[in-house]
Scaffold this motif. Structure first.
Motif, PDB file in Angstrom:
ATOM      1  N   HIS A  70       0.853  -1.187   0.000  1.00  0.00           N
ATOM      2  CA  HIS A  70       0.000   0.000   0.000  1.00  0.00           C
ATOM      3  C   HIS A  70       0.890   1.238   0.000  1.00  0.00           C
ATOM      4  CE1 HIS A  70      -3.086   2.934   1.160  1.00  0.00           C
ATOM      5  NE2 HIS A  70      -3.978   2.034   0.774  1.00  0.00           N
ATOM      6  N   PRO A  71       0.503   2.287  -0.738  1.00  0.00           N
ATOM      7  CA  PRO A  71       1.349   3.483  -0.814  1.00  0.00           C
ATOM      8  C   PRO A  71       1.482   4.238   0.497  1.00  0.00           C
ATOM      9  CG  PRO A  71      -0.740   3.843  -1.948  1.00  0.00           C
ATOM     10  CD  PRO A  71      -0.680   2.382  -1.624  1.00  0.00           C
ATOM     11  N   HIS A  72       0.747   3.826   1.543  1.00  0.00           N
ATOM     12  CA  HIS A  72       0.868   4.490   2.837  1.00  0.00           C
ATOM     13  C   HIS A  72       1.135   3.503   3.963  1.00  0.00           C
ATOM     14  CE1 HIS A  72      -0.324   8.510   1.425  1.00  0.00           C
ATOM     15  NE2 HIS A  72      -1.165   7.872   0.624  1.00  0.00           N
ATOM     16  N   ASP A  73       1.593   2.325   3.636  1.00  0.00           N
ATOM     17  CA  ASP A  73       1.921   1.336   4.655  1.00  0.00           C
ATOM     18  C   ASP A  73       3.346   0.837   4.408  1.00  0.00           C
ATOM     19  OD1 ASP A  73       2.197  -0.819   6.376  1.00  0.00           O
ATOM     20  OD2 ASP A  73       0.102  -1.406   6.199  1.00  0.00           O
ATOM     21  N   PRO A  74       4.288   1.105   5.312  1.00  0.00           N
ATOM     22  CA  PRO A  74       5.680   0.704   5.086  1.00  0.00           C
ATOM     23  C   PRO A  74       6.016  -0.691   5.595  1.00  0.00           C
ATOM     24  CG  PRO A  74       5.562   2.092   7.029  1.00  0.00           C
ATOM     25  CD  PRO A  74       4.146   1.969   6.511  1.00  0.00           C
ATOM     26  N   CYS A  75       5.031  -1.460   6.026  1.00  0.00           N
ATOM     27  CA  CYS A  75       5.333  -2.726   6.707  1.00  0.00           C
ATOM     28  C   CYS A  75       5.256  -3.943   5.798  1.00  0.00           C
ATOM     29  CB  CYS A  75       4.386  -2.925   7.892  1.00  0.00           C
ATOM     30  SG  CYS A  75       4.543  -1.643   9.158  1.00  0.00           S
ATOM     31  N   PHE A  76       4.528  -3.892   4.701  1.00  0.00           N
ATOM     32  CA  PHE A  76       4.317  -5.074   3.860  1.00  0.00           C
ATOM     33  C   PHE A  76       4.958  -4.865   2.488  1.00  0.00           C
ATOM     34  CE2 PHE A  76       0.901  -5.214   6.958  1.00  0.00           C
ATOM     35  CZ  PHE A  76       0.891  -6.551   7.338  1.00  0.00           C
ATOM     36  N   LEU A  77       5.749  -5.835   2.085  1.00  0.00           N
ATOM     37  CA  LEU A  77       6.418  -5.816   0.786  1.00  0.00           C
ATOM     38  C   LEU A  77       6.110  -7.113   0.060  1.00  0.00           C
ATOM     39  CD1 LEU A  77       8.466  -4.417  -1.173  1.00  0.00           C
ATOM     40  CD2 LEU A  77      10.255  -5.732   0.002  1.00  0.00           C
ATOM     41  N   LEU A  78       5.688  -7.017  -1.202  1.00  0.00           N
ATOM     42  CA  LEU A  78       5.396  -8.180  -2.027  1.00  0.00           C
ATOM     43  C   LEU A  78       6.502  -8.359  -3.060  1.00  0.00           C
ATOM     44  CD1 LEU A  78       1.587  -7.539  -2.651  1.00  0.00           C
ATOM     45  CD2 LEU A  78       2.599  -9.057  -0.953  1.00  0.00           C
ATOM     46  N   SER A  79       6.774  -9.618  -3.405  1.00  0.00           N
ATOM     47  CA  SER A  79       7.846  -9.889  -4.372  1.00  0.00           C
ATOM     48  C   SER A  79       7.529 -11.156  -5.153  1.00  0.00           C
ATOM     49  CB  SER A  79       9.192 -10.031  -3.657  1.00  0.00           C
ATOM     50  OG  SER A  79       9.196 -11.153  -2.809  1.00  0.00           O
ATOM     51  N   GLY A  80       7.980 -11.155  -6.414  1.00  0.00           N
ATOM     52  CA  GLY A  80       7.909 -12.338  -7.265  1.00  0.00           C
ATOM     53  C   GLY A  80       9.298 -12.697  -7.734  1.00  0.00           C
ATOM     54  N   SER A  81       9.497 -14.000  -8.031  1.00  0.00           N
ATOM     55  CA  SER A  81      10.841 -14.454  -8.325  1.00  0.00           C
ATOM     56  C   SER A  81      10.822 -15.496  -9.428  1.00  0.00           C
ATOM     57  CB  SER A  81      11.496 -15.018  -7.066  1.00  0.00           C
ATOM     58  OG  SER A  81      12.711 -15.650  -7.357  1.00  0.00           O
ATOM     59  N   ASP A 103      12.080 -18.288  -8.997  1.00  0.00           N
ATOM     60  CA  ASP A 103      11.896 -19.588  -8.350  1.00  0.00           C
ATOM     61  C   ASP A 103      10.422 -19.978  -8.253  1.00  0.00           C
ATOM     62  OD1 ASP A 103      10.976 -17.843  -6.465  1.00  0.00           O
ATOM     63  OD2 ASP A 103      12.428 -18.379  -4.915  1.00  0.00           O
ATOM     64  N   SER A 104       9.558 -19.235  -8.988  1.00  0.00           N
ATOM     65  CA  SER A 104       8.116 -19.538  -9.069  1.00  0.00           C
ATOM     66  C   SER A 104       7.439 -19.413  -7.717  1.00  0.00           C
ATOM     67  CB  SER A 104       7.888 -20.947  -9.649  1.00  0.00           C
ATOM     68  OG  SER A 104       8.470 -21.060 -10.931  1.00  0.00           O
ATOM     69  N   THR A 105       7.788 -18.386  -6.965  1.00  0.00           N
ATOM     70  CA  THR A 105       7.130 -18.130  -5.684  1.00  0.00           C
ATOM     71  C   THR A 105       6.713 -16.672  -5.614  1.00  0.00           C
ATOM     72  OG1 THR A 105       9.254 -17.691  -4.618  1.00  0.00           O
ATOM     73  CG2 THR A 105       8.370 -19.929  -4.428  1.00  0.00           C
ATOM     74  N   LEU A 106       5.594 -16.449  -4.928  1.00  0.00           N
ATOM     75  CA  LEU A 106       5.094 -15.115  -4.613  1.00  0.00           C
ATOM     76  C   LEU A 106       5.137 -14.964  -3.103  1.00  0.00           C
ATOM     77  CD1 LEU A 106       3.610 -12.442  -5.386  1.00  0.00           C
ATOM     78  CD2 LEU A 106       1.471 -13.720  -5.162  1.00  0.00           C
ATOM     79  N   CYS A 107       5.795 -13.913  -2.620  1.00  0.00           N
ATOM     80  CA  CYS A 107       6.025 -13.755  -1.184  1.00  0.00           C
ATOM     81  C   CYS A 107       5.468 -12.429  -0.693  1.00  0.00           C
ATOM     82  CB  CYS A 107       7.519 -13.822  -0.857  1.00  0.00           C
ATOM     83  SG  CYS A 107       8.294 -15.416  -1.150  1.00  0.00           S
ATOM     84  N   GLN A 108       5.000 -12.476   0.542  1.00  0.00           N
ATOM     85  CA  GLN A 108       4.688 -11.262   1.294  1.00  0.00           C
ATOM     86  C   GLN A 108       5.646 -11.190   2.477  1.00  0.00           C
ATOM     87  OE1 GLN A 108       0.653  -9.382   2.470  1.00  0.00           O
ATOM     88  NE2 GLN A 108       1.186 -10.646   4.233  1.00  0.00           N
ATOM     89  N   HIS A 109       6.400 -10.087   2.547  1.00  0.00           N
ATOM     90  CA  HIS A 109       7.403  -9.923   3.591  1.00  0.00           C
ATOM     91  C   HIS A 109       6.907  -8.908   4.611  1.00  0.00           C
ATOM     92  CE1 HIS A 109      10.175 -11.846   0.714  1.00  0.00           C
ATOM     93  NE2 HIS A 109       9.655 -11.025  -0.178  1.00  0.00           N
ATOM     94  N   LEU A 110       6.951  -9.299   5.864  1.00  0.00           N
ATOM     95  CA  LEU A 110       6.631  -8.390   6.953  1.00  0.00           C
ATOM     96  C   LEU A 110       7.933  -7.748   7.429  1.00  0.00           C
ATOM     97  CD1 LEU A 110       4.249  -7.347   8.573  1.00  0.00           C
ATOM     98  CD2 LEU A 110       4.686  -9.142  10.257  1.00  0.00           C
ATOM     99  N   PHE A 111       7.954  -6.438   7.498  1.00  0.00           N
ATOM    100  CA  PHE A 111       9.206  -5.743   7.717  1.00  0.00           C
ATOM    101  C   PHE A 111       9.850  -6.101   9.059  1.00  0.00           C
ATOM    102  CE2 PHE A 111      12.073  -2.151   8.275  1.00  0.00           C
ATOM    103  CZ  PHE A 111      12.613  -2.040   7.000  1.00  0.00           C
ATOM    104  N   ARG A 112       9.025  -6.344  10.063  1.00  0.00           N
ATOM    105  CA  ARG A 112       9.623  -6.671  11.361  1.00  0.00           C
ATOM    106  C   ARG A 112      10.280  -8.055  11.381  1.00  0.00           C
ATOM    107  NH1 ARG A 112       3.971  -7.017  13.097  1.00  0.00           N
ATOM    108  NH2 ARG A 112       3.355  -9.211  13.261  1.00  0.00           N
ATOM    109  N   ASP A 113       9.968  -8.888  10.386  1.00  0.00           N
ATOM    110  CA  ASP A 113      10.599 -10.206  10.309  1.00  0.00           C
ATOM    111  C   ASP A 113      11.888 -10.202   9.492  1.00  0.00           C
ATOM    112  OD1 ASP A 113       8.503 -11.221  11.785  1.00  0.00           O
ATOM    113  OD2 ASP A 113       7.326 -11.787  10.010  1.00  0.00           O
ATOM    114  N   ALA A 114      12.253  -9.066   8.934  1.00  0.00           N
ATOM    115  CA  ALA A 114      13.455  -8.997   8.104  1.00  0.00           C
ATOM    116  C   ALA A 114      14.700  -9.111   8.971  1.00  0.00           C
ATOM    117  CB  ALA A 114      13.479  -7.688   7.315  1.00  0.00           C
TER     118      ALA A 114
END
Length: 789
Positions: free
Chosen positions: A307-318, A320-331
């Motif tokens: 979301h353009p106003h939420d800095p906590c969630f990042l989505l990524s594709g690769s 390796d044929s996976t779609l991920c949602q990354h939570l910033f506090r888990d980095a």
């Protein structure tokens, strides 16, 4: 403001929730995009085109857009974008050059809406206007950008980047008419969609292709770019010239860059190859990432903040044929693993030491070392209250500065610029360098150069047959034969008023014994000096001839046809050993053995010549062959190691270059390479580029001499059609025009040619320099801000 309030309300009413999660895709993904309400994500690739719902615990497939019995290249996507104003509108960039729009509101299974087939090669990027619902922009491998109005079937504008390939296009969030484009030649261009004929600004951002760019969501003029040179740069576009604000060094080519919402200095990057991780950087700390996501096992191809106003969630594709949602506090936080302690020397001798703040605080009461009167200057990093991490390693920095004037390195610069390393005989090189060192007050170095000259510069050897003629000349430039023995050891009466009688009874005056122009007596005490530069006028040796030849020769009776030999001043061999000493006449021996004769009289009597018989027999040339230069090799090598250990690699490298093969064989290649690289690094730190290049060129180390042969490929574009020049000549293969036309005088440049790397225009050096003195714009009228330095 109405749109902003709706988003804020949506976030306030139903805050985004979720966890770190991933799902397996049917094929590798090339790009991803998130819808406006952050509830769905679209994944596109060569063999996949699906929409997933983002739930709290998992991804749920909602729609597969690859429908139809026959696979179509229109479905093979290189990029995808979801419109932020219309949740039913998608656009994809196909690998066959087609731009496709998709309407999710259509009742049929096939959601394809429009096809734009104007590009001739692969479309790398598509981008919707942030506020105009019907404006779509595309950038292609053919070097063109096209602006489409979705209400029409054809493009409304075509922009030519004058380059081989467009890698990314992005509309500015704050400027309604502005968009940025990046190219494979390293340039970044800013365009006004109302003026497709020429770009508003163009500058070279990276050394190599620029793969991505992203406008800052809050700061109007900040543009982030990433390229193959492994750098992410932040540019301020509000200034007349693009100003580089920050530069982040990564470990691989940067494929994607996205600013982090609500965090002004944070951005996320992923790499095009080698590195599979996603990094979040604080541009103020360009060397250690603030966060790192390590879930993917292959190259990450697409990243998007949920979301353009939420800095906590990042989505990524690769891939390796996976779609991920990354939570910033888990980095993972690499800064926590960074070493908080360090030691570094400054260029001028300053020493900086960093240690944990707790250690410095614990020892704050310790007394300083009594022998050091220089107290450190302490710097403490202040933590930013908005910093996302609370456990940052905090170090206290101590800087020990050198005394004023004590750390000056002007001698190093002067020596490097004034030393002569090649192009002259060895003797001249040594003399010149010794003079330079002496003028700079480096007497030990000057003496070393002088000794090297003595050792390695061969003087002319004099044949033994010519010694008789070179002695009796009375020339002031000749060298004394008496240098091989000490005149003080001779009888005190020799050379004084008392002379020994000859066996025949005749005597010679003092003026005949000693020539007026070559007097051995050099002081008032009549003391002969060893090693005097005054030539002797008498001959000692075992020779055959008349009686008069054993005594001083008369300068008036010198044979004119005999050549004169002059010995250099440094040609003094060690004292030869007198092997054959014939016994004197019996009456002299008896006199010498008599107890009534004093020791001085006996010595004088033993040296008296009798009947042309020489008491000193020399069977070979007085100037024998000197010691070979190999005799001093060990000493010279020890001298080079001494200077290198003292830190004066300048002297070690200079001697290596000047002497060349004379010492190279005695020092191993690894040591030579270490000295060369250290000296070249110092030269480059002081920006002595010409001297550094000369050292590389003259290097005797193979590993060093090839340094200036790497990365010297020159890529030239035609100034007319902007296409790369593939032939060896200056005629373009495509437009068949001469590429070396001067932009000022419009004539062919046959001599020195200078051109701008940004716009490929140039001309005669003097013409371009004179033009840029009065104007900063390109003389060809392309609008580029050229700069000559």
């Amino acid at each position: 403001m109405e749109k902003m309030s709706r988003v804020t309300t949506a976030l306030g009413g139903s805050a985004l929730t979720g966890r770190t999660m991933n799902c397996h895709l049917d094929a590798p993904a090339n790009a991803i995009s998130v819808c406006r309400d952050a509830a769905q994500v679209v994944v596109a690739g060569r063999s996949i085109f699906k929409i997933y719902a983002i739930e709290e615990e998992q991804f749920v497939e909602k729609l597969n857009l690859r429908v139809g019995r026959k696979p179509s290249l229109n479905l093979s996507c290189a990029d995808v974008v979801w419109h932020q104003m219309d949740e039913n509108l998608l656009a994809t960039a196909a690998t066959n050059g087609v731009v496709v729009t998709w309407n999710l509101g259509r009742p049929s299974r096939n959601k394809q809406d429009q096809l734009f087939t104007e590009h001739k090669r692969t479309v790398n990027k598509v981008c919707f206007h942030p506020t105009e619902a019907h404006v779509l922009l595309s950038g292609s491998q053919d070097g063109f950008m096209k602006c489409f109005d979705l209400r029409r079937k054809d493009s409304v504008s075509t922009f030519s980047g004058q380059s081989e390939s467009v890698r990314d296009v992005q509309f500015s969030i704050r400027d309604y008419f502005t968009f940025a484009s990046t190219f494979e030649n390293g340039n970044v261009q800013l365009w006004d969609i109302r003026r497709p004929d020429r770009c508003e600004r163009m500058f070279t951002a990276h050394n190599g292709p620029v793969f991505c760019c992203d406008w800052h969501p809050e700061d109007r003029g900040w543009l982030a770019t990433g390229g193959r040179d492994k750098m992410v740069k932040v540019w301020d576009m509000t200034t007349p010239r693009a100003k580089e604000m920050h530069c982040v060094q990564t470990i691989a080519s940067v494929a994607r860059v996205k600013w982090r919402p609500e965090c002004r200095h944070h951005l996320a990057t992923c790499s095009m190859m080698v590195d599979h991780n996603i990094y979040v950087w604080d541009v103020r700390r360009p060397f250690v990432p603030a966060a790192m996501f390590e879930e993917h096992r292959d190259v990450t191809t697409g990243i998007a903040w949920r979301h353009p106003h939420d800095p906590c969630f990042l989505l990524s594709g690769s891939k390796d044929s996976t779609l991920c949602q990354h939570l910033f506090r888990d980095a993972s936080q690499p800064v926590e693993r960074a070493n908080p302690e360090g030691l570094c020397y400054g260029l001028f001798g300053d020493v900086a030491f960093a240690a944990k703040e707790s250690l410095v605080a614990a020892e704050s009461g310790r007394k300083p070392y009594a022998g050091d009167r220089r107290h450190p200057i302490f710097f403490k990093r202040k933590l930013d209250p908005a910093e996302p991490f609370s456990g940052l390693a905090s170090s206290a920095l101590s800087v020990f500065e050198t005394e004023s004037g004590g750390g000056s390195m002007s001698w190093f610069v002067d020596t490097a610029e004034r030393y002569a390393l090649a192009g002259r005989p060895l003797a001249e090189l040594c003399d010149h360098n010794a003079k330079v060192a002496r003028e700079l007050g480096r007497n030990q170095v000057a003496q070393t150069w002088t000794m090297l000259r003595i050792i390695y510069c061969s003087p002319g050897l004099v044949p033994s047959a010519s010694l008789n003629h070179s002695v009796g000349k009375g020339s002031s430039c000749g060298l004394p034969l008496m240098n091989s023995f000490n005149l003080k050891d001779m009888a005190p009466g020799l050379g004084s008023e008392t002379r020994l009688d000859r066996s025949k009874g005749d005597t010679r005056s003092d003026t005949v014994l000693l020539d007026s122009s070559a007097t051995l007596i050099t002081n008032e005490d009549n003391e002969e000096t060893e090693g005097s530069d005054v030539p002797a006028d008498y001959l000692l040796g075992d020779v055959e001839g008349e009686e008069d030849e054993l005594y001083p020769l008369d300068p008036e009776h010198v044979h004119p046809e005999e050549p004169e030999y002059v010995l250099p001043q440094e040609a003094f061999p060690l004292r030869h050993e007198i092997l054959d000493t014939p016994s004197g006449p019996e009456h002299l021996q008896d006199k010498a053995d008599s107890p009534h004769v004093s020791g001085s009289e006996a010595d004088a009597a033993s040296l008296a010549p009798v009947d042309s018989f020489s008491l000193l027999s020399i069977s070979h040339a007085l100037y024998d062959s000197r010691l070979p230069t190999d005799f001093f090799s060990v000493l010279v090598c020890d001298m080079l190691r001494f200077y290198a250990e003292q830190g004066d690699v300048q002297m070690a490298v200079s001697v290596l270059i000047v002497l060349g093969e004379r010492v190279r064989k005695d020092i191993d290649e690894q040591t030579q390479e270490h000295w060369y690289t250290s000296y070249i690094d110092l030269l480059q730190r002081f920006r002595l580029w010409n001297v550094s290049n000369e050292v590389v060129k003259l290097s005797t180390s193979r590993a060093v001499s090839c340094l200036n042969q790497a990365s010297t490929t020159l890529h030239v574009n035609c100034s007319n059609c902007k296409r790369p020049m593939s032939s060896r000549g200056w005629v373009c293969d495509r437009c068949h025009r001469c590429a070396s036309m001067c932009a000022v005088c419009h004539h062919v440049v046959k001599g020195l040619f200078v051109w701008c790397q940004g716009c490929s225009h140039g001309g005669h050096l003097q013409h371009i320099m004179k033009w840029l003195e009065g104007s900063s714009h390109c003389p060809a009228g392309c609008g580029h801000l050229c700069e000559y330095s």
